[in-house]
Design a protein around this motif. Sequence first.
Motif, PDB file in Angstrom:
ATOM      1  N   PHE A   1       0.750  -1.266  -0.003  1.00  0.00           N
ATOM      2  CA  PHE A   1       0.062   0.164  -0.115  1.00  0.00           C
ATOM      3  C   PHE A   1       0.947   1.307   0.008  1.00  0.00           C
ATOM      4  N   MET A   2       1.810   1.350   0.833  1.00  0.00           N
ATOM      5  CA  MET A   2       2.791   2.485   0.998  1.00  0.00           C
ATOM      6  C   MET A   2       3.218   3.059  -0.345  1.00  0.00           C
ATOM      7  N   ASN A   3       3.780   1.899  -1.001  1.00  0.00           N
ATOM      8  CA  ASN A   3       4.581   2.372  -2.477  1.00  0.00           C
ATOM      9  C   ASN A   3       3.504   2.910  -3.253  1.00  0.00           C
TER      10      ASN A   3
ATOM     11  N   PRO B   1       9.981  -3.718  -5.859  1.00  0.00           N
ATOM     12  CA  PRO B   1       9.930  -3.667  -7.683  1.00  0.00           C
ATOM     13  C   PRO B   1       8.740  -2.744  -7.907  1.00  0.00           C
ATOM     14  N   PHE B   2       8.086  -2.146  -7.024  1.00  0.00           N
ATOM     15  CA  PHE B   2       6.806  -1.136  -7.836  1.00  0.00           C
ATOM     16  C   PHE B   2       7.752  -0.193  -8.471  1.00  0.00           C
ATOM     17  N   SER B   3       8.749   0.512  -8.183  1.00  0.00           N
ATOM     18  CA  SER B   3       9.258   1.430  -9.240  1.00  0.00           C
ATOM     19  C   SER B   3       9.948   0.913 -10.404  1.00  0.00           C
ATOM     20  N   THR B   4      10.772  -0.329 -10.351  1.00  0.00           N
ATOM     21  CA  THR B   4      11.387  -0.884 -11.433  1.00  0.00           C
ATOM     22  C   THR B   4      10.520  -1.647 -12.342  1.00  0.00           C
ATOM     23  N   GLU B   5       8.971  -1.971 -11.835  1.00  0.00           N
ATOM     24  CA  GLU B   5       8.104  -2.580 -12.712  1.00  0.00           C
ATOM     25  C   GLU B   5       7.329  -1.746 -13.190  1.00  0.00           C
ATOM     26  N   ILE B   6       6.290  -1.230 -12.554  1.00  0.00           N
ATOM     27  CA  ILE B   6       5.171  -0.285 -12.722  1.00  0.00           C
ATOM     28  C   ILE B   6       5.814   1.004 -13.131  1.00  0.00           C
ATOM     29  N   VAL B   7       6.652   1.692 -12.515  1.00  0.00           N
ATOM     30  CA  VAL B   7       7.080   3.157 -12.996  1.00  0.00           C
ATOM     31  C   VAL B   7       8.027   2.852 -14.128  1.00  0.00           C
ATOM     32  N   GLN B   8       8.941   2.228 -14.165  1.00  0.00           N
ATOM     33  CA  GLN B   8       9.782   1.772 -15.277  1.00  0.00           C
ATOM     34  C   GLN B   8       8.980   1.446 -16.456  1.00  0.00           C
ATOM     35  N   ALA B   9       8.167   0.633 -16.454  1.00  0.00           N
ATOM     36  CA  ALA B   9       7.355   0.240 -17.535  1.00  0.00           C
ATOM     37  C   ALA B   9       6.714   1.465 -18.274  1.00  0.00           C
ATOM     38  N   SER B  10       6.176   2.479 -17.388  1.00  0.00           N
ATOM     39  CA  SER B  10       5.715   3.640 -17.927  1.00  0.00           C
ATOM     40  C   SER B  10       6.704   4.766 -18.660  1.00  0.00           C
ATOM     41  N   THR B  11       8.163   4.924 -17.996  1.00  0.00           N
ATOM     42  CA  THR B  11       9.078   5.541 -18.646  1.00  0.00           C
ATOM     43  C   THR B  11       9.463   5.110 -19.776  1.00  0.00           C
TER      44      THR B  11
END
Length: 495
Positions: free
Chosen positions: A130-132, A190-200
């Motif tokens: 949740f916090m991510n 992995p939120f940043s490297t999966e969800i966010v990085q997919a967007s960038t």
Amino acid sequence: MEATNQREGAGSGGSSAAYYIQRFRDPCRPVNVTVYERSSYVGGRSTTVNVYDNPLEPVELGASIFVKVNRNLVDAVDEFGLSLTYDDGAEPDDAPQVLGIWNGEEFVFTQSDDGYSWLNLAKIVWKYGFMNVYRNQALMRKTVGTFLRMYEQPYFPFQSLSQTAFDLGLTDITTSTGSQFLEQNGVNPPFSTEIVQASTRVNYAQNLDQIHGLETMVCMAIEGQMSVKGGNWQIFDGMLKASKASLLLNTSVAEISLQEDATYTIKAASLKETSTNLVDAYDSVIIAAPLQFSNITITPTPPLLPSPIPYVTLHVTLFASPHVLSPTAFNLPATSTCPSVILTTLSPHNSSSIPFFSISTLRSISNPSHTPPRREYVYKIFSPAPVTASFLANILGLHIDEKDSIASLPKEDVSWHYVKVWHSYPYLPPRVTFDDPQLDAAGTLWYTSGIEGFISTMETSSLMGMNVAKLVVDGWELGEEGKAAKVEKVTEGGD
């Protein structure tokens, strides 16, 4: 005062500058606008192509969507009475898992649609915590809220993009990579490297450790995604028409020369009529596309000439096929269904690059050339290099001999295709300074594309066009009463 605005390349920045000059000017002072456009169409990097050459089946080739916080674009849609769509079309009925994030080995995440439904949010929270999710959303909203102050006094209009970004605290974000900025604010893998990085990667073809934090936050501002039915280029077409501009398509500016009387002489040529050369003089000039791709000579060299910056070379491949994406190409069981939209990230176990940034099934379509007409799917691929015939054959599950090009594939399997290579947006590493809009000391030579190293979107190009328009009009107001002014806006290659 009379003003004439000339522009080559009818994209977001230039069209907006022409439009807002008309909006900001004193109604008692007529403005004449001339727009030079090297291409044969309006829209710059926002343009469509027609599937099967059918004008009733346009597909976005460049800038595909904008969002509800994009003030200029949303306001223009309302003003010009344009119709909106909130998706790219009807995905295949046999693809219940619409979105998947692929790391070259497996899908690390899938969801049932591309929105923030309760089910999808629950799925994201369950996997990533949740916090991510909460911190990322809060960080995005705070960042976007700060950026939107650039539209308002006392920041608008801004003479210096670098100073305004600093004053707003946005350079604190551009000094870090996306991965650093997220980690500093408690958003972790992995939120940043999966969800966010997919967007960038899908939006800017850059990984999280390469792109600065501000553009990373822009990638996550996806609430209220929309596009104009028939093509987003209609926004900029509407702006140019509202500006009452004289539009010269297929016309390229070759030289901008400062004269002794402080005017600029513009030399241009028609790309359709080899014997047609145009020469005219203007009091001010607005260059509204990346200067490094314009092939324009400026004499003398302005003291504040923007430095070239590297741009991404993006390969866009559109094609139509009766085949759905093959699950086995993505290590899924042959009996399963492949997601219809595939984004990418990197595998922690494999450093080898993935040959595409995204594959999107845009919609189903009827192929009129087939007897009888048959249902096919329209696909779009973003990739760092040309898509090969063998790659297409693999993702479609075809078993055919090696082919040299997409055109060599059987029409029964790939009935139509279109390929475009763009200088789509700059590489966006951390930085603290950005090219300012004014290129000379006199305030008669202007530039809109410096904002692309800060944020590169249709909306921010429009913001800079609006900003320069206000600065130009304010300069007229400070000049002598009744003085005639000719304003030229030049864009090479669209924006």
